[in-house]
Design an enzyme around this catalytic site. Structure first.
Site, PDB file in Angstrom:
ATOM      1  N   GLU A  29      79.791  16.301  69.391  1.00 53.49           N
ATOM      2  CA  GLU A  29      81.254  15.866  68.445  1.00 53.49           C
ATOM      3  C   GLU A  29      81.611  17.325  68.873  1.00 53.49           C
ATOM      4  O   GLU A  29      83.348  16.808  68.923  1.00 53.49           O
ATOM      5  CB  GLU A  29      80.519  15.763  66.818  1.00 53.49           C
ATOM      6  CG  GLU A  29      80.156  14.727  67.338  1.00 53.49           C
ATOM      7  CD  GLU A  29      78.750  14.327  66.841  1.00 53.49           C
ATOM      8  OE1 GLU A  29      78.022  13.798  66.031  1.00 53.49           O
ATOM      9  OE2 GLU A  29      78.133  15.265  67.349  1.00 53.49           O
ATOM     10  N   CYS A  55      75.477  14.383  62.778  1.00 50.98           N
ATOM     11  CA  CYS A  55      74.187  15.487  62.081  1.00 50.98           C
ATOM     12  C   CYS A  55      74.824  16.022  60.730  1.00 50.98           C
ATOM     13  O   CYS A  55      76.332  16.403  60.623  1.00 50.98           O
ATOM     14  CB  CYS A  55      73.313  16.786  62.589  1.00 50.98           C
ATOM     15  SG  CYS A  55      75.229  17.746  62.646  1.00 50.98           S
ATOM     16  N   ALA A 143      37.615  15.565  99.274  1.00 49.70           N
ATOM     17  CA  ALA A 143      37.004  15.814  98.476  1.00 49.70           C
ATOM     18  C   ALA A 143      36.178  17.529  99.420  1.00 49.70           C
ATOM     19  O   ALA A 143      35.874  18.043  98.483  1.00 49.70           O
ATOM     20  CB  ALA A 143      35.314  15.081  99.461  1.00 49.70           C
ATOM     21  N   SER A 147      44.749  19.304  98.442  1.00 46.57           N
ATOM     22  CA  SER A 147      45.816  18.080  98.179  1.00 46.57           C
ATOM     23  C   SER A 147      47.738  18.279  98.425  1.00 46.57           C
ATOM     24  O   SER A 147      47.843  17.853  98.021  1.00 46.57           O
ATOM     25  CB  SER A 147      45.666  18.902  97.004  1.00 46.57           C
ATOM     26  OG  SER A 147      46.172  19.817  96.101  1.00 46.57           O
ATOM     27  N   THR A 175      43.997  23.569  87.083  1.00 46.55           N
ATOM     28  CA  THR A 175      44.913  23.479  87.760  1.00 46.55           C
ATOM     29  C   THR A 175      45.125  25.095  88.337  1.00 46.55           C
ATOM     30  O   THR A 175      45.951  25.509  89.148  1.00 46.55           O
ATOM     31  CB  THR A 175      46.194  22.853  87.324  1.00 46.55           C
ATOM     32  OG1 THR A 175      45.537  21.641  87.435  1.00 46.55           O
ATOM     33  CG2 THR A 175      47.133  22.535  88.640  1.00 46.55           C
TER      34      THR A 175
END
Length: 321
Positions: A29, A55, A143, A147, A175
């Site tokens: 706003e 708000c 395996a 990746s 990771t």
């Protein structure tokens, strides 16, 4: 911010536009009012059309209700009531001050638009997106641990676009140590995007000084806990509304076990590995009747891959069962 042109049903002239750019910045706003002023337009008697109920409290910024009243706005149309009790009440105050107020316009669409923002107010934790980039047989690595890359450059560009829209990206220490990820939002040619999310690592193991996560491209927060509920509460306290979790299988399982995943982003590559690392570790489902059910949006082709977004569903059994 709009002004009627002729009959009430006629199109309205746009006087100013704005949106909330992030914590501590002007709300929509106030930004729209500032845009109208910059155009040299007086908005007295105009209509404010906003997504969220204006708000009615002072936080990092002042009440939007005050800004609208000071500007002389005559009508406010909004879609969704503010879910934060501390900020709600704007509609009542506007009406008490003589402003015409209408609510519920495009409520469902607006609720979808602000679902990530509203989650901390409703649940006390961020909205959680769990990302899974996997093969047709559900593997995230071969395996031997390799990746990169299961998915295509097109898919990775899509994923970086998602990174740019969230407040934080989280991984576990497993990771972080195995892949040494940067967890930055980048363009297809590798350049950093202007806005970078907070990088979050969950777990107690120390990151080496040489880790990419320790560079200055984006901030880093290590939460030394395996309690994902506590970690999410800490992120909510830091004003994180949307967290993207990118790995690994143990963290994914912990989030699913705690039932705090709101949506899944699944990047499916046309590969078969047979052996390898599963996308999600066991998380307590022992029989098909206990399986968590999700609802897919329309698939998005990312040749040669496919992007699937799945939402939580309250339906405990598949249709037709």
């Amino acid at each position: 911010m709009r002004r009627a042109a002729g009959p009430a049903s006629a199109p309205r002239e746009v006087l100013g536009e704005g949106w909330h750019r992030g914590a501590g910045t002007a709300h929509a706003e106030v930004a729209a009012l500032a845009d109208a002023r910059a155009r040299g337009i007086d908005v007295r008697g105009a209509t404010a059309v906003v997504t969220l109920e204006p708000c009615n409290h002072t936080g990092r910024t002042g009440p939007c209700v005050d800004a609208l009243l000071d500007a002389g706005v005559a009508e406010v149309i909004y879609a969704v009531d503010d879910p934060n009790p501390a900020a709600a009440g704007g509609a009542v105050r506007l009406q008490a001050s003589g402003v015409t107020v209408h609510s519920g316009l495009e409520e469902a669409a607006a609720g979808e638009l602000i679902r990530a923002w509203a989650t901390p107010a409703r649940l006390g934790r961020p909205f959680v997106t769990l990302k899974l980039a996997l093969t047709l047989d559900g593997k995230i690595a071969a395996a031997d641990g390799t990746s990169q890359w299961i998915t295509s450059p097109t898919t990775r560009a899509h994923a970086h676009g998602v990174r740019a829209r969230v407040d934080a990206i989280a991984v576990g220490t497993g990771t972080a140590l195995a892949d040494d990820p940067a967890l930055t939002a980048r363009t297809p040619d590798g350049a950093l995007l202007p806005e970078q999310p907070l990088r979050v690592v969950l777990g107690n193991r120390e990151l080496p000084a040489s880790a990419q996560l320790r560079d200055d491209r984006a901030p880093l927060l290590q939460l030394r806990t395996h309690d994902v509920t506590a970690a999410l509460s800490e992120l909510a306290a830091r004003n994180i509304h949307h967290v993207l979790v990118e790995g690994g299988a143990t963290v994914a399982a912990a989030l699913l076990r705690a039932d705090v995943v709101d949506e899944l982003h699944v990047y499916l590559a046309p590969l078969l590995l047979g052996e390898g690392t599963a996308a999600v570790a066991p998380f307590g489902v022992g029989t098909l009747a206990e399986a968590r059910r999700w609802r897919f949006d329309a698939p998005e082709p990312l040749a040669p891959d496919v992007f699937l977004r799945a939402r939580r569903t309250t339906n405990p059994t598949p249709e037709g069962a």
